[in-house]
Design a protein around this motif. Structure first.
Motif, PDB file in Angstrom:
ATOM      1  N   ARG A   1       0.847  -1.179   0.000  1.00  0.00           N
ATOM      2  CA  ARG A   1       0.000   0.000   0.000  1.00  0.00           C
ATOM      3  C   ARG A   1       0.888   1.236   0.000  1.00  0.00           C
ATOM      4  NH1 ARG A   1      -3.172  -3.173  -1.152  1.00  0.00           N
ATOM      5  NH2 ARG A   1      -5.247  -3.568  -0.334  1.00  0.00           N
ATOM      6  N   PRO A   2       0.625   2.194  -0.891  1.00  0.00           N
ATOM      7  CA  PRO A   2       1.446   3.411  -0.901  1.00  0.00           C
ATOM      8  C   PRO A   2       1.172   4.256   0.322  1.00  0.00           C
ATOM      9  CG  PRO A   2      -0.393   3.621  -2.420  1.00  0.00           C
ATOM     10  CD  PRO A   2      -0.431   2.212  -1.918  1.00  0.00           C
ATOM     11  N   SER A   3       2.102   5.113   0.635  1.00  0.00           N
ATOM     12  CA  SER A   3       1.958   6.031   1.764  1.00  0.00           C
ATOM     13  C   SER A   3       1.146   7.240   1.312  1.00  0.00           C
ATOM     14  CB  SER A   3       3.343   6.464   2.270  1.00  0.00           C
ATOM     15  OG  SER A   3       3.216   7.397   3.322  1.00  0.00           O
ATOM     16  N   VAL A   4      -0.088   7.333   1.787  1.00  0.00           N
ATOM     17  CA  VAL A   4      -0.985   8.412   1.398  1.00  0.00           C
ATOM     18  C   VAL A   4      -1.298   9.270   2.610  1.00  0.00           C
ATOM     19  CG1 VAL A   4      -2.017   7.089  -0.478  1.00  0.00           C
ATOM     20  CG2 VAL A   4      -3.025   6.975   1.792  1.00  0.00           C
ATOM     21  N   GLY A   5      -1.870  10.436   2.351  1.00  0.00           N
ATOM     22  CA  GLY A   5      -2.337  11.287   3.433  1.00  0.00           C
ATOM     23  C   GLY A   5      -1.316  12.261   3.971  1.00  0.00           C
ATOM     24  N   GLN A   6      -0.201  12.460   3.292  1.00  0.00           N
ATOM     25  CA  GLN A   6       0.758  13.446   3.764  1.00  0.00           C
ATOM     26  C   GLN A   6       0.269  14.849   3.449  1.00  0.00           C
ATOM     27  OE1 GLN A   6       4.535  12.486   2.005  1.00  0.00           O
ATOM     28  NE2 GLN A   6       4.899  10.749   3.351  1.00  0.00           N
ATOM     29  N   CYS A   7       0.560  15.782   4.353  1.00  0.00           N
ATOM     30  CA  CYS A   7       0.110  17.155   4.150  1.00  0.00           C
ATOM     31  C   CYS A   7       0.937  17.816   3.050  1.00  0.00           C
ATOM     32  CB  CYS A   7       0.187  17.950   5.450  1.00  0.00           C
ATOM     33  SG  CYS A   7       1.789  17.939   6.250  1.00  0.00           S
TER      34      CYS A   7
END
Length: 792
Positions: A46-52
């Motif tokens: 799963r990719p790293s999502v949700g970074q500001c």
């Protein structure tokens, strides 16, 4: 995370309409055997999502809110077992939900003196001192009595025993509606770290259904986070339901207002709501707000948050974008009463096939940093008609460089006390958070399957080809750092998606074919359903879609209908041996992409990036995905030989289109469309993602003769919607243009483009065609300008 494979294999085909009756189980076993040779497993990556945002909040991006993990890190919220309690045993396994809810921590919130504090605030006292004309229902004996419709609203509180009781009931109810509610535990770890720092948290999500208002507080309650006060702009007339919700922290509309527009007619509404929000944040409470990409609702709460920060009532606030993704979006209801609530719950329980839900929490970021950095602004915004009309009617390309104003995000009737600069900041914040919530939402299997069936295989596709394309689309989505909301074997995912979409599909078994043929049902309702789910994929491929439409516009101009392009009937059939031996100029491609960006509805483009920079990235994205190949131009001096240039090298930013240095020393590039056999199909797929909105604009331009007389805005919207539906029925195709959302976006675009002008008569807004576009030549030029981006 998804239902059992054997159960889906047994039940899914029985409810798919077939042209030839065959045993359903044999088809399922045939599909299962066929798919084992295609792809055994989708994997756990799963990719790293949700970074500001790196540009607007770099300090928050670098702040470590907990340890990140490479594991999957998902947990089903509805799967409560005895291991989630402190007890063990036979009786515990049957009462685990009760014991689990009882062990949750709920911090009480009383509103003992909140009414007095709101009434004595400077903002409310200033609003009470303004002379007004009392209505028949207003009591003018005391100023305090003017706040009587807001007394219950201001006294909204959180009662822990009731929160636990309703939490247990909602968990049981959602278990009958959804098969799973997956929550990312890695995101929760960073959220708990941010909550421990004592900063109030404001959760922002995109409104899709009334279930959104239930899911977000339930997730926070189950993981021992502070239950937020939920801003819910609904009018509930049943007194006991309203009382129960207000003890759960739900802030409803005041009594007597059926909508937020009606509530803002009262001059006290905006000051009171701003004061209530300020008091909640001063108490350290968490707040959740839903924003809408269609109507712009929710933006006024972010503007109120900005006012509170400027006054210094609270030092800072952490914003948390939340992405909630559904396999099947539950039926919505704008008016909630006893009968409508029971009917809605009953319809959800009657659903035979249950979908999944995925909840993503983005990284918290400082609201103060976002406002004070000055990077996220809309300074210099110009009306859309000043940007595009010179290019459409006079062929003047220099006018398209600039940002457009988006007044619909925060309409003037909302918070009229705001200055123009503060209103622009509020618009920017709303667009940025709307884009952030959309970016962190996971793509579900129904969205991917709908996108393939609607935009790539509308005439039908075999099961084997559909599975192969699904694997390709998943890889493309993960490559763009977008998460998907499912896992497991491919046969599992395909059956689950086809089961949920079965009312929209036709399954045909031919004796001469080894694999059954799946075709979207050619009707209005099914096409609108598939379009609704496919919109999530459009946001993921928006860069490539804009670039592909720009290439289509240039090819239609150069080659015309002979190469299968254009808006006529000749362009509907495209052969596989299509040749694209045309050289495309980068400057012209960028101009076409930039013009298209100005036509698109807000929410698709990143608000902190200029449209010119986005258009450049759109052209570059086609090179990365292999559609365009750079044309080598023979020259005396190689491109890499910088020492032979006489003038010194200067750096310039492409984000500033007004600077002359961006265009002086820039080497012009040329591209050619690559020749592999899959390139035309990929190009047409990307162009089709934006064809619904563009075709609706074309059809609405053809029907401008219906709007010559001034009409009320709702009547105008209804007439445009009816014209779109009648046109689709006449051509027997393109039903994706007939949704109310597309009609509303089309009318709004025509207003900002200067085609429709607004007139205020008797306190109501009337729309009519402007004098400029009552001329037939101008209508035809506008239609040609829009239709150039349509590939068929």
């Amino acid at each position: 995370m998804l239902p059992d494979v054997d159960e889906v294999l047994r039940e899914a085909p029985r409810h798919l309409p077939t042209a030839q009756q065959k045993p359903a189980l044999s088809w399922g076993l045939k599909l299962k055997k066929k798919l084992k040779t295609v792809a055994p497993h989708l994997g756990k990556f799963r990719p790293s999502v949700g970074q500001c945002c790196q540009q607007c909040t770099p300090d928050s991006l670098g702040r470590n809110y907990g340890q990140t993990s490479t594991s999957l890190g998902f947990q089903n919220l509805l799967s409560v077992k005895e291991t989630h309690t402190r007890y063990r045993g036979w009786l515990v396994r049957r009462l685990c939900y009760v014991l689990f809810v009882r062990g949750r921590r709920v911090e009480p919130s009383t509103a003992t003196d909140r009414l007095d504090r709101v009434w004595k605030s400077d903002r409310v006292q200033k609003a009470l001192s303004i002379p007004h004309t009392p209505s028949m229902l207003e009591d003018i004996q005391e100023p305090f009595t003017r706040l009587s419709p807001y007394h219950l609203l201001i006294n909204t509180c959180i009662y822990p025993p009731l929160v636990r009781l309703i939490g247990w009931l909602v968990l049981k109810l959602l278990k009958c509606v959804f098969c799973s509610v997956q929550v990312n535990l890695n995101h929760l770890a960073s959220l708990q770290r941010a909550a421990q720092q004592g900063c109030p948290l404001v959760y922002v999500c995109e409104r899709q259904s009334a279930v959104d208002y239930v899911l977000l507080p339930l997730v926070l309650f189950c993981y021992n986070l502070r239950v937020p006060y939920t801003i819910c702009p609904l009018q509930i007339h049943t007194f006991w339901i309203r009382s129960v919700l207000q003890k759960l922290g739900v802030v409803l509309l005041p009594i007597g207002a059926n909508s937020e527009e009606d509530a803002h007619i009262n001059s006290l509404h905006s000051p009171i709501m701003t004061s209530v929000l300020g008091e909640l944040l001063c108490e350290g409470q968490a707040v959740s707000v839903c924003v809408s990409g269609l109507s712009g609702q929710g933006g006024q709460w972010l503007a109120r948050l900005r006012q509170i920060m400027l006054e210094g009532a609270v030092p800072t606030v952490c914003l948390v974008p939340v992405g909630i993704s559904y396999d099947c979006v539950p039926q919505d209801s704008t008016k909630v009463g006893v009968r409508s609530a029971v009917r809605c719950v009953w319809s959800m329980l009657q659903g035979r096939y249950r979908g999944s839900v995925r909840v993503h929490f983005s990284q918290p970021f400082s609201f103060q940093e976002m406002c004070e950095s000055g990077r996220c602004r809309l300074d210099g915004g110009r009306p859309l008609h000043n940007l595009l009309l010179p290019a459409i009617l006079e062929n003047r390309k220099e006018s398209i460089f600039g940002q457009r104003k988006l007044l619909w995000v925060l309409p003037p009737q909302y918070m009229p006390e705001l200055s123009q600069s503060e209103r622009e900041v509020g618009m920017t914040l709303t667009l940025h958070l709307l884009y952030s919530t959309t970016s962190c939402m996971a793509l579900m299997c129904t969205s991917l399957m709908s996108c393939l069936l609607l935009h790539r295989h509308r005439k039908g596709v075999s099961v084997e080809t559909l599975c192969r394309d699904l694997v390709w689309l998943i890889e493309e989505v993960l490559f763009r750092n977008k998460d998907v909301g499912f896992g497991g074997s491919l046969v599992h995912v395909v059956h689950h998606a086809l089961t949920l979409l079965q009312p929209c599909l036709l399954l045909t078994n031919f004796p001469s074919r080894k694999n059954p043929l799946i075709t979207p049902h050619p009707s209005l309702s099914t096409t609108l359903t598939l379009t609704f789910y496919a919109q999530k994929v459009t946001a993921t491929f928006i860069l490539e879609a804009v670039g592909a439409c720009a290439v289509s516009a240039m090819l239609s101009e150069v080659a015309g209908s002979e190469m299968g392009f254009g808006s006529g009937e000749k362009g509907q059939e495209v052969g596989e041996d299509l040749e694209f031996d045309v050289v495309l100029c980068q400057e012209e491609l960028t101009e076409r992409a930039l013009q298209l960006c100005l036509l698109l509805p807000p929410g698709l483009l990143p608000p902190c990036q200029s449209t010119h920079s986005f258009a450049l990235d759109a052209v570059d994205s086609l090179v990365r995905c292999g559609i365009l190949v750079m044309e080598e131009v023979p020259r005396d001096t190689p491109l890499c030989d910088f020492w032979t240039k006489r003038s010194p090298q200067t750096w310039s930013s492409s984000d500033n289109p007004d600077s002359d240095s961006d265009h002086e020393e820039q080497d012009s590039r040329s591209y050619k469309v690559s020749q592999p056999s899959q390139c035309p199909e990929m190009l047409f797929f990307l162009c089709s993602l934006l064809s619904g909105q563009l075709r609706a604009l074309c059809w609405a331009t053809e029907g401008l003769h219906l709007l010559y007389t001034p009409l009320p805005e709702p009547v105008c919207l209804t007439r445009v919607h009816s014209h779109l539906c009648e046109t689709a029925e006449r051509v027997r195709n393109h039903y994706e243009c007939c949704s109310e959302e597309v009609a509303c976006t089309t009318v709004r675009t025509l207003i900002y483009l200067g085609v429709l002008e607004e007139q205020l008569q008797g306190g109501r807004v009337f729309l009519r065609v402007s004098l400029l576009f009552q001329q037939l030549d101008n209508q035809q030029q506008l239609q040609r300008f829009i239709s150039q981006y349509l590939f068929d």
